[in-house]
Motif scaffolding. Sequence first.
Motif, PDB file in Angstrom:
ATOM      1  N   THR A 168      -5.761  37.006  25.715  1.00  0.00           N
ATOM      2  CA  THR A 168      -7.113  36.523  25.416  1.00  0.00           C
ATOM      3  C   THR A 168      -7.095  35.048  25.016  1.00  0.00           C
ATOM      4  N   GLY A 169      -6.015  34.625  24.328  1.00  0.00           N
ATOM      5  CA  GLY A 169      -5.899  33.209  23.982  1.00  0.00           C
ATOM      6  C   GLY A 169      -5.731  32.327  25.212  1.00  0.00           C
TER       7      GLY A 169
ATOM      8  N   ILE B 144      -8.862  32.851  33.828  1.00  0.00           N
ATOM      9  CA  ILE B 144      -7.517  32.368  34.172  1.00  0.00           C
ATOM     10  C   ILE B 144      -7.420  32.069  35.663  1.00  0.00           C
ATOM     11  N   ALA B 145      -7.946  32.964  36.502  1.00  0.00           N
ATOM     12  CA  ALA B 145      -7.895  32.754  37.948  1.00  0.00           C
ATOM     13  C   ALA B 145      -8.682  31.512  38.351  1.00  0.00           C
TER      14      ALA B 145
ATOM     15  N   VAL C 148      -4.754  25.173  22.563  1.00  0.00           N
ATOM     16  CA  VAL C 148      -5.930  25.303  21.703  1.00  0.00           C
ATOM     17  C   VAL C 148      -6.441  26.739  21.708  1.00  0.00           C
ATOM     18  N   GLY C 149      -6.498  27.362  22.876  1.00  0.00           N
ATOM     19  CA  GLY C 149      -6.953  28.748  22.955  1.00  0.00           C
ATOM     20  C   GLY C 149      -6.065  29.695  22.174  1.00  0.00           C
ATOM     21  N   LEU C 150      -4.751  29.509  22.289  1.00  0.00           N
ATOM     22  CA  LEU C 150      -3.814  30.375  21.575  1.00  0.00           C
ATOM     23  C   LEU C 150      -3.909  30.160  20.062  1.00  0.00           C
ATOM     24  N   VAL C 151      -3.948  28.911  19.631  1.00  0.00           N
ATOM     25  CA  VAL C 151      -4.038  28.615  18.200  1.00  0.00           C
ATOM     26  C   VAL C 151      -5.308  29.224  17.620  1.00  0.00           C
TER      27      VAL C 151
ATOM     28  N   GLY D 296      -8.254  29.565  26.596  1.00  0.00           N
ATOM     29  CA  GLY D 296      -7.760  28.244  26.970  1.00  0.00           C
ATOM     30  C   GLY D 296      -8.134  27.876  28.398  1.00  0.00           C
ATOM     31  N   ALA D 297      -8.126  28.875  29.293  1.00  0.00           N
ATOM     32  CA  ALA D 297      -8.542  28.622  30.675  1.00  0.00           C
ATOM     33  C   ALA D 297      -9.998  28.185  30.730  1.00  0.00           C
TER      34      ALA D 297
END
Length: 293
Positions: free
Chosen positions: A10-11, A151-152, A254-257, A15-16
């Motif tokens: 999801t992170g 993501i795609a 950034v998305g993961l954080v 981010g995508a």
Amino acid sequence: MSDVVLLVVTGVGLGALYFLAASGLSLIYGLMGVLNFAHGSFMVAGAYAGWLTMTGLPDSLGVGVRMAVAIAVALAVGALIGFVVEAVLIRPLYRRHIQQVLVTVGLSLAAVAAVQGVWGSDAHPLEKPSWLAATTDLAGAEVPNDRFLFIAAALLLFGGLLALLRFTRLGLVIRAGVENRTMVEALGINVQRTFSVVFAIGGAAAGLAGLLAGVYANSVSPLQGGSMLIYAFIVVVIGGMGSLTGTAIAAVAVGLVQQLANYYAASGVGDLSVVLLLAVVLLVRPASMQGAH
């Protein structure tokens, strides 16, 4: 283990989405030196164009078909608005950066006011296919399917932009025009037209990001572009102003954080963590504000 998988996927998906929002901003600045504060209004235009398409097409077509058409319309509307804004507002102001900022900020404020005046200030629900609202089991984690779509889309956009810049004549003209515009124009090539195409591509990416942000939020709203623009600027600064690859890496970071901080600390801490990450990057690598083409 399933919690870790869920947070990571999801992170990366978030981010995508940030990359989709930031890629056009990074492309336009990296190749043209234009810091476009109206980028958020391009996203709002794409979101509302997609929403109007979804609500305007007959239900008999099915949600999936209407969503596909809405994505195409969002891309087209974003590209058209980007092209027009460059031709009317930006073209007379090249190398006049203060005026560029003032004009694009004014355009962003005017766009929000216009949308609120026509469709109101409230958010409008955005219908989406049932499979997008569903989840997929991945190593024991139930991952929302819309993250896979983000993501795609980000991978396709990233690969397409790199291929365009490195392996096509248009990309060669763009890069040559950035390095020495006078020489390229002396060869009979219309660099200005090429730069208009760059702005249109950036607008198309923003339009797509706006609609997919609506898919993420299940609605579209006039202020949606402004909130996405903040994250887009953060991603672009962390990745290096004008660096497309750096923007992609920064968007994932950034998305993961944000996801990890919201889960392991408290809801809302993710936003603070992103700001702290930006501060650390600026302290360690202040040259990120100057760009890396």
